[in-house]
Write a protein that holds these residues in place. Structure first.
Motif, PDB file in Angstrom:
ATOM      1  N   ILE A  25       0.835  -1.200   0.000  1.00  0.00           N
ATOM      2  CA  ILE A  25       0.000   0.000   0.000  1.00  0.00           C
ATOM      3  C   ILE A  25       0.867   1.246   0.000  1.00  0.00           C
ATOM      4  O   ILE A  25       0.647   2.182  -0.783  1.00  0.00           O
ATOM      5  CB  ILE A  25      -0.971  -0.012   1.197  1.00  0.00           C
ATOM      6  N   LEU A  26       1.868   1.282   0.859  1.00  0.00           N
ATOM      7  CA  LEU A  26       2.769   2.440   0.901  1.00  0.00           C
ATOM      8  C   LEU A  26       3.488   2.611  -0.434  1.00  0.00           C
ATOM      9  O   LEU A  26       3.653   3.736  -0.915  1.00  0.00           O
ATOM     10  CB  LEU A  26       3.767   2.312   2.047  1.00  0.00           C
ATOM     11  N   GLY A  27       3.870   1.518  -1.058  1.00  0.00           N
ATOM     12  CA  GLY A  27       4.498   1.597  -2.377  1.00  0.00           C
ATOM     13  C   GLY A  27       3.566   2.213  -3.409  1.00  0.00           C
ATOM     14  O   GLY A  27       3.969   3.078  -4.202  1.00  0.00           O
ATOM     15  N   PHE A  28       2.298   1.790  -3.410  1.00  0.00           N
ATOM     16  CA  PHE A  28       1.313   2.376  -4.321  1.00  0.00           C
ATOM     17  C   PHE A  28       1.136   3.872  -4.041  1.00  0.00           C
ATOM     18  O   PHE A  28       1.052   4.685  -4.961  1.00  0.00           O
ATOM     19  CB  PHE A  28      -0.040   1.671  -4.195  1.00  0.00           C
ATOM     20  N   ILE A  29       1.064   4.244  -2.760  1.00  0.00           N
ATOM     21  CA  ILE A  29       0.898   5.653  -2.393  1.00  0.00           C
ATOM     22  C   ILE A  29       2.057   6.474  -2.943  1.00  0.00           C
ATOM     23  O   ILE A  29       1.860   7.558  -3.513  1.00  0.00           O
ATOM     24  CB  ILE A  29       0.772   5.805  -0.861  1.00  0.00           C
ATOM     25  N   LYS A  30       3.270   5.966  -2.808  1.00  0.00           N
ATOM     26  CA  LYS A  30       4.446   6.699  -3.295  1.00  0.00           C
ATOM     27  C   LYS A  30       4.458   6.784  -4.819  1.00  0.00           C
ATOM     28  O   LYS A  30       4.833   7.817  -5.387  1.00  0.00           O
ATOM     29  CB  LYS A  30       5.725   6.051  -2.763  1.00  0.00           C
ATOM     30  N   GLU A  31       4.048   5.715  -5.497  1.00  0.00           N
ATOM     31  CA  GLU A  31       3.976   5.760  -6.959  1.00  0.00           C
ATOM     32  C   GLU A  31       2.960   6.802  -7.420  1.00  0.00           C
ATOM     33  O   GLU A  31       3.213   7.564  -8.350  1.00  0.00           O
ATOM     34  CB  GLU A  31       3.589   4.391  -7.526  1.00  0.00           C
ATOM     35  N   LEU A  32       1.806   6.829  -6.759  1.00  0.00           N
ATOM     36  CA  LEU A  32       0.782   7.812  -7.095  1.00  0.00           C
ATOM     37  C   LEU A  32       1.297   9.226  -6.830  1.00  0.00           C
ATOM     38  O   LEU A  32       1.134  10.127  -7.669  1.00  0.00           O
ATOM     39  CB  LEU A  32      -0.499   7.554  -6.298  1.00  0.00           C
ATOM     40  N   ALA A  33       1.907   9.434  -5.685  1.00  0.00           N
ATOM     41  CA  ALA A  33       2.434  10.754  -5.342  1.00  0.00           C
ATOM     42  C   ALA A  33       3.488  11.201  -6.347  1.00  0.00           C
ATOM     43  O   ALA A  33       3.539  12.374  -6.726  1.00  0.00           O
ATOM     44  CB  ALA A  33       3.017  10.738  -3.929  1.00  0.00           C
ATOM     45  N   ASP A  34       4.307  10.290  -6.800  1.00  0.00           N
ATOM     46  CA  ASP A  34       5.316  10.614  -7.807  1.00  0.00           C
ATOM     47  C   ASP A  34       4.636  11.041  -9.104  1.00  0.00           C
ATOM     48  O   ASP A  34       5.006  12.039  -9.718  1.00  0.00           O
ATOM     49  CB  ASP A  34       6.235   9.405  -8.031  1.00  0.00           C
ATOM     50  N   GLU A  41       5.592  15.207  -0.338  1.00  0.00           N
ATOM     51  CA  GLU A  41       4.532  15.388   0.649  1.00  0.00           C
ATOM     52  C   GLU A  41       4.146  14.097   1.363  1.00  0.00           C
ATOM     53  O   GLU A  41       3.411  14.133   2.350  1.00  0.00           O
ATOM     54  CB  GLU A  41       3.306  16.010  -0.015  1.00  0.00           C
ATOM     55  N   VAL A  42       4.629  12.963   0.885  1.00  0.00           N
ATOM     56  CA  VAL A  42       4.283  11.681   1.519  1.00  0.00           C
ATOM     57  C   VAL A  42       5.103  11.526   2.798  1.00  0.00           C
ATOM     58  O   VAL A  42       6.317  11.417   2.759  1.00  0.00           O
ATOM     59  CB  VAL A  42       4.536  10.484   0.578  1.00  0.00           C
ATOM     60  N   VAL A  43       4.401  11.547   3.914  1.00  0.00           N
ATOM     61  CA  VAL A  43       5.048  11.326   5.205  1.00  0.00           C
ATOM     62  C   VAL A  43       4.526  10.049   5.860  1.00  0.00           C
ATOM     63  O   VAL A  43       4.976   9.680   6.945  1.00  0.00           O
ATOM     64  CB  VAL A  43       4.880  12.539   6.162  1.00  0.00           C
ATOM     65  N   ALA A  44       3.573   9.391   5.217  1.00  0.00           N
ATOM     66  CA  ALA A  44       3.035   8.134   5.745  1.00  0.00           C
ATOM     67  C   ALA A  44       4.151   7.108   5.854  1.00  0.00           C
ATOM     68  O   ALA A  44       5.075   7.080   5.047  1.00  0.00           O
ATOM     69  CB  ALA A  44       1.934   7.609   4.826  1.00  0.00           C
ATOM     70  N   THR A  45       4.036   6.274   6.870  1.00  0.00           N
ATOM     71  CA  THR A  45       4.979   5.170   7.067  1.00  0.00           C
ATOM     72  C   THR A  45       4.163   3.884   7.174  1.00  0.00           C
ATOM     73  O   THR A  45       2.935   3.925   7.347  1.00  0.00           O
ATOM     74  CB  THR A  45       5.782   5.352   8.366  1.00  0.00           C
ATOM     75  N   GLU A  46       4.843   2.775   7.109  1.00  0.00           N
ATOM     76  CA  GLU A  46       4.149   1.498   7.288  1.00  0.00           C
ATOM     77  C   GLU A  46       3.477   1.446   8.657  1.00  0.00           C
ATOM     78  O   GLU A  46       2.349   0.972   8.780  1.00  0.00           O
ATOM     79  CB  GLU A  46       5.121   0.328   7.109  1.00  0.00           C
ATOM     80  N   GLU A  47       4.160   1.943   9.669  1.00  0.00           N
ATOM     81  CA  GLU A  47       3.594   1.924  11.021  1.00  0.00           C
ATOM     82  C   GLU A  47       2.312   2.759  11.094  1.00  0.00           C
ATOM     83  O   GLU A  47       1.309   2.325  11.667  1.00  0.00           O
ATOM     84  CB  GLU A  47       4.624   2.456  12.019  1.00  0.00           C
ATOM     85  N   TYR A  90     -16.139   7.915   0.023  1.00  0.00           N
ATOM     86  CA  TYR A  90     -15.197   8.888  -0.515  1.00  0.00           C
ATOM     87  C   TYR A  90     -13.951   8.121  -0.963  1.00  0.00           C
ATOM     88  O   TYR A  90     -13.296   7.456  -0.166  1.00  0.00           O
ATOM     89  CB  TYR A  90     -14.816   9.949   0.523  1.00  0.00           C
ATOM     90  N   LEU A  91     -13.661   8.217  -2.229  1.00  0.00           N
ATOM     91  CA  LEU A  91     -12.482   7.570  -2.813  1.00  0.00           C
ATOM     92  C   LEU A  91     -11.307   8.524  -2.683  1.00  0.00           C
ATOM     93  O   LEU A  91     -11.244   9.537  -3.373  1.00  0.00           O
ATOM     94  CB  LEU A  91     -12.754   7.218  -4.272  1.00  0.00           C
ATOM     95  N   GLU A  92     -10.394   8.226  -1.801  1.00  0.00           N
ATOM     96  CA  GLU A  92      -9.229   9.084  -1.582  1.00  0.00           C
ATOM     97  C   GLU A  92      -8.216   8.920  -2.710  1.00  0.00           C
ATOM     98  O   GLU A  92      -7.704   9.905  -3.225  1.00  0.00           O
ATOM     99  CB  GLU A  92      -8.578   8.759  -0.232  1.00  0.00           C
ATOM    100  N   ASP A  93      -7.925   7.689  -3.072  1.00  0.00           N
ATOM    101  CA  ASP A  93      -6.938   7.437  -4.124  1.00  0.00           C
ATOM    102  C   ASP A  93      -7.330   6.226  -4.946  1.00  0.00           C
ATOM    103  O   ASP A  93      -7.791   5.220  -4.402  1.00  0.00           O
ATOM    104  CB  ASP A  93      -5.542   7.172  -3.527  1.00  0.00           C
ATOM    105  N   LEU A  94      -7.120   6.352  -6.234  1.00  0.00           N
ATOM    106  CA  LEU A  94      -7.249   5.234  -7.172  1.00  0.00           C
ATOM    107  C   LEU A  94      -6.027   5.309  -8.063  1.00  0.00           C
ATOM    108  O   LEU A  94      -5.745   6.352  -8.654  1.00  0.00           O
ATOM    109  CB  LEU A  94      -8.526   5.364  -8.006  1.00  0.00           C
ATOM    110  N   TYR A  95      -5.285   4.219  -8.126  1.00  0.00           N
ATOM    111  CA  TYR A  95      -4.046   4.222  -8.896  1.00  0.00           C
ATOM    112  C   TYR A  95      -3.895   2.892  -9.622  1.00  0.00           C
ATOM    113  O   TYR A  95      -4.069   1.833  -9.030  1.00  0.00           O
ATOM    114  CB  TYR A  95      -2.845   4.442  -7.978  1.00  0.00           C
TER     115      TYR A  95
END
Length: 169
Positions: A25-34, A41-47, A90-95
């Motif tokens: 999930i974090l990998g997808f978030i970073k790919e989308l952010a890129d 702006e991605v500060v989310a961590t696995e924890e 509410y769909l926050e992200d779709l990638y």
């Protein structure tokens, strides 16, 4: 055993994410952010994701797998419409990974979320889209989505959030 949801696209299955998927999930978030030119702006961590998604259950994640390999994800949560008196999704992200685009995966995920909204007795499915993202805007219009041009998004974050919170005392 992960429960796979069949779709109309051969070899493309959906499933709800499990705690073991946090890294994915974090990998997808970073790919989308890129892609959105927002990676710093991605500060989310696995924890943080483990806590927010699987312990507090603040949101849900759907993983799309093509030939048993992760190809797409959607992160969503429930909101509430006072006018409808019903919840919404509410769909926050779709990638969808770039090499997997143009196969219909995004539409399948949106369609699944629409069905989920109906099954959960929600009044609507909604999301935001960046103004410059013409391919997505075109796609959303094709599936019947309507832009909410009368509305402006406001956000309070970081120091402003803490300042506003302290004003209540």
């Amino acid at each position: 055993m992960k429960e796979l949801i069949d779709t109309c696209l051969s070899d493309f299955k959906l499933r709800f994410a499990e705690i073991e998927d946090v890294s994915l999930i974090l990998g997808f978030i970073k790919e989308l952010a890129d892609y959105e030119k927002m990676l710093p702006e991605v500060v989310a961590t696995e924890e943080v994701l483990r806590e927010s998604l699987f312990k507090q259950k603040n949101a849900e994640v759907i993983i799309g797998e093509y030939k048993n390999e992760p190809a797409a994800f959607a992160l969503f949560f429930h909101n509430f419409s006072t006018f409808l008196g019903r919840p919404g999704i509410y769909l926050e992200d779709l990638y969808v990974k770039p090499e997997m685009r143009e196969k219909g995966m995004g539409k399948i995920i949106l369609s699944y979320l629409a069905k989920l909204a109906i099954d959960r007795k929600c009044g609507r499915l909604e999301w935001w889209c960046l103004d410059w993202n013409e391919p997505s805007i075109k796609f959303y219009k094709q599936v019947g989505a309507v832009s909410m041009d009368d509305w402006t998004v406001y956000r309070v974050a970081d120091e402003a959030l803490y300042k506003l919170a302290s004003d209540s005392n």
